[in-house]
Structure formats: C-alpha cells, structure tokens
Design a protein around this motif. Structure first.
Motif, PDB file in Angstrom:
ATOM      1  N   GLY A 120       0.818  -1.208   0.000  1.00 38.73           N
ATOM      2  CA  GLY A 120       0.000   0.000   0.000  1.00 38.73           C
ATOM      3  C   GLY A 120       0.850   1.255   0.000  1.00 38.73           C
ATOM      4  O   GLY A 120       1.996   1.245   0.451  1.00 38.73           O
ATOM      5  N   PRO A 121       0.305   2.368  -0.476  1.00 40.60           N
ATOM      6  CA  PRO A 121       1.071   3.610  -0.540  1.00 40.60           C
ATOM      7  C   PRO A 121       1.398   4.192   0.833  1.00 40.60           C
ATOM      8  O   PRO A 121       2.367   4.911   0.986  1.00 40.60           O
ATOM      9  CB  PRO A 121       0.181   4.558  -1.339  1.00 40.60           C
ATOM     10  N   ALA A 122       0.616   3.859   1.846  1.00 43.71           N
ATOM     11  CA  ALA A 122       0.850   4.436   3.169  1.00 43.71           C
ATOM     12  C   ALA A 122       2.073   3.835   3.850  1.00 43.71           C
ATOM     13  O   ALA A 122       2.847   4.541   4.481  1.00 43.71           O
ATOM     14  CB  ALA A 122      -0.377   4.253   4.049  1.00 43.71           C
ATOM     15  N   ASP A 123       2.248   2.525   3.736  1.00 45.13           N
ATOM     16  CA  ASP A 123       3.361   1.898   4.431  1.00 45.13           C
ATOM     17  C   ASP A 123       4.504   1.576   3.477  1.00 45.13           C
ATOM     18  O   ASP A 123       5.609   2.033   3.633  1.00 45.13           O
ATOM     19  CB  ASP A 123       2.912   0.637   5.175  1.00 45.13           C
ATOM     20  N   GLY A 124       4.252   0.787   2.492  1.00 47.65           N
ATOM     21  CA  GLY A 124       5.251   0.476   1.484  1.00 47.65           C
ATOM     22  C   GLY A 124       6.344  -0.459   1.951  1.00 47.65           C
ATOM     23  O   GLY A 124       6.390  -0.884   3.103  1.00 47.65           O
ATOM     24  N   LEU A 125       7.198  -0.786   1.027  1.00 50.70           N
ATOM     25  CA  LEU A 125       8.378  -1.610   1.220  1.00 50.70           C
ATOM     26  C   LEU A 125       9.425  -1.071   0.249  1.00 50.70           C
ATOM     27  O   LEU A 125       9.095  -0.366  -0.691  1.00 50.70           O
ATOM     28  CB  LEU A 125       8.083  -3.074   0.866  1.00 50.70           C
ATOM     29  N   TRP A 126      10.679  -1.423   0.473  1.00 46.48           N
ATOM     30  CA  TRP A 126      11.705  -1.038  -0.493  1.00 46.48           C
ATOM     31  C   TRP A 126      12.817  -2.068  -0.535  1.00 46.48           C
ATOM     32  O   TRP A 126      12.984  -2.862   0.386  1.00 46.48           O
ATOM     33  CB  TRP A 126      12.247   0.354  -0.230  1.00 46.48           C
ATOM     34  N   THR A 127      13.551  -2.042  -1.622  1.00 51.25           N
ATOM     35  CA  THR A 127      14.761  -2.837  -1.773  1.00 51.25           C
ATOM     36  C   THR A 127      15.701  -2.068  -2.684  1.00 51.25           C
ATOM     37  O   THR A 127      15.385  -0.953  -3.118  1.00 51.25           O
ATOM     38  CB  THR A 127      14.464  -4.246  -2.330  1.00 51.25           C
ATOM     39  N   VAL A 128      16.833  -2.655  -2.963  1.00 49.67           N
ATOM     40  CA  VAL A 128      17.774  -2.071  -3.916  1.00 49.67           C
ATOM     41  C   VAL A 128      17.906  -3.007  -5.110  1.00 49.67           C
ATOM     42  O   VAL A 128      17.781  -4.219  -4.981  1.00 49.67           O
ATOM     43  CB  VAL A 128      19.163  -1.807  -3.297  1.00 49.67           C
TER      44      VAL A 128
END
Length: 188
Positions: A120-128
């Motif tokens: 979701g746009p509120a929490d999100g996740l990330w990686t490289v």
C-alpha cells in the motif's frame, strides 16, 4: 565466449581450476582463501531504490535520500547470498543515521518486486536493484529511484588466474571497458 551462471564461490573455484577463464564479481574482491587469483576492476554498478509506484516517494521525480526510506521496511536478501550488497546497504543506512527496518524475505528478486508492487502507498516496502538491471525491468507497480547518497554502488571485477591469465584477456577487458561506459579499467 560462453557465459555460465553460478554462485560467486563456485565461479572462483572454477577459475582457479582452469574450468573457467574468468568470472565477473560485484563488490570488494574476496578470494576466500583461494590462491592465485587476480581481480581486475571493470566498472561501477550504481544501485537504485525500488519502491511501490503508489508510494509518495515515487510521486516526486528525481532522487531519494536514504533517510527518506528510514521508516519503510527494507526487503533484502540474506547476507550469505550477497555479502557485498547487504553490507553496502546496511552500512550506508547506519552512516545516514538509522538502522533499516527489516521486512520479510522472499526467495527471488521477482517475488520481492511483486511484494513491493502490491504494498500500500501508506506503508510500502523497499529494496535495492542494480540500475542496469532496473533499466530492463518492466514492472509498472514499482518505481526505481536513484540515490542522492554517494557511494551507493558496487564495483564489478573480473577474476582471472594470476599466473596463467586466459588467452584473449586484453580484448575482453577492452570490450568490458566499452560496455561499462569507460569503466574503471585499466587499474593503476
């Protein structure tokens, strides 16, 4: 020339044994106790952040600072799978003043990007992701953002036998330099 896919330790073992003429490796060279290897730096591989396309960070064009990602869970492979990458990212986060929030681990980059795209746009996740790889990915639910932070890149090296370099090494190095946009090679 034949390209072979194998984990870095196996590639290095195969170079030492003469089964492979050379091996590409990202990150700081580590011969793992193998004698007789020479590592030639070729080019820099910049990293980009992969975030959900609906995340607020993806809405602003340009670059992202690591500190902007501090509250967002980081999806990163296990260190044993890619020590150089994990160490670079975790140390860069610490240098930026935070410890990354660990997110779940997935078995592949495709699975990781699917999870990021579904977040979701509120929490999100990330990686490289390596920028050169991100350029070839077609994942509309994921945005790839270059880092403002300096040093978010790994050097690609060519590992060869020190005493018996492969025939054709010079043309291979020239081709790598051209492919890498001038690259790091020749090393001083």
């Amino acid at each position: 020339m034949e390209l072979v896919s194998a984990r870095a330790p196996e590639r290095l073992d195969r170079v030492v044994s003469g089964e492979l003429a050379a091996a590409f490796l990202r990150g700081e060279p580590d011969n793992g106790g193998r004698e007789g290897l020479r590592f030639l730096p070729l080019w820099q591989d910049p990293l980009v952040a992969a975030v959900p396309a609906r995340h607020p960070l993806a809405a602003s064009p340009g670059t992202v600072a690591l500190t902007e990602l501090a509250p967002v869970p980081l999806l990163l492979t296990e260190r044993r799978n890619n020590r150089a990458l994990v160490d670079l990212v975790v140390n860069a986060c610490h240098d930026a003043g935070f410890a990354p929030v660990p997110g779940p681990r997935y078995g592949s980059l495709d699975d990781t990007l699917t999870a990021i795209g579904a977040a979701g746009p509120a929490d999100g996740l990330w990686t490289v992701v390596y920028a050169s790889h991100a350029d070839r990915l077609h994942t509309p639910r994921v945005a790839f953002l270059p880092f403002r932070n300096p040093g978010m890149e790994l050097t690609t090296h060519l590992a060869v036998r020190r005493s018996d370099p492969p025939a054709g090494l010079e043309p291979l190095l020239r081709a790598c330099a051209e492919a890498g946009g001038g690259g790091v090679w020749p090393a001083a």
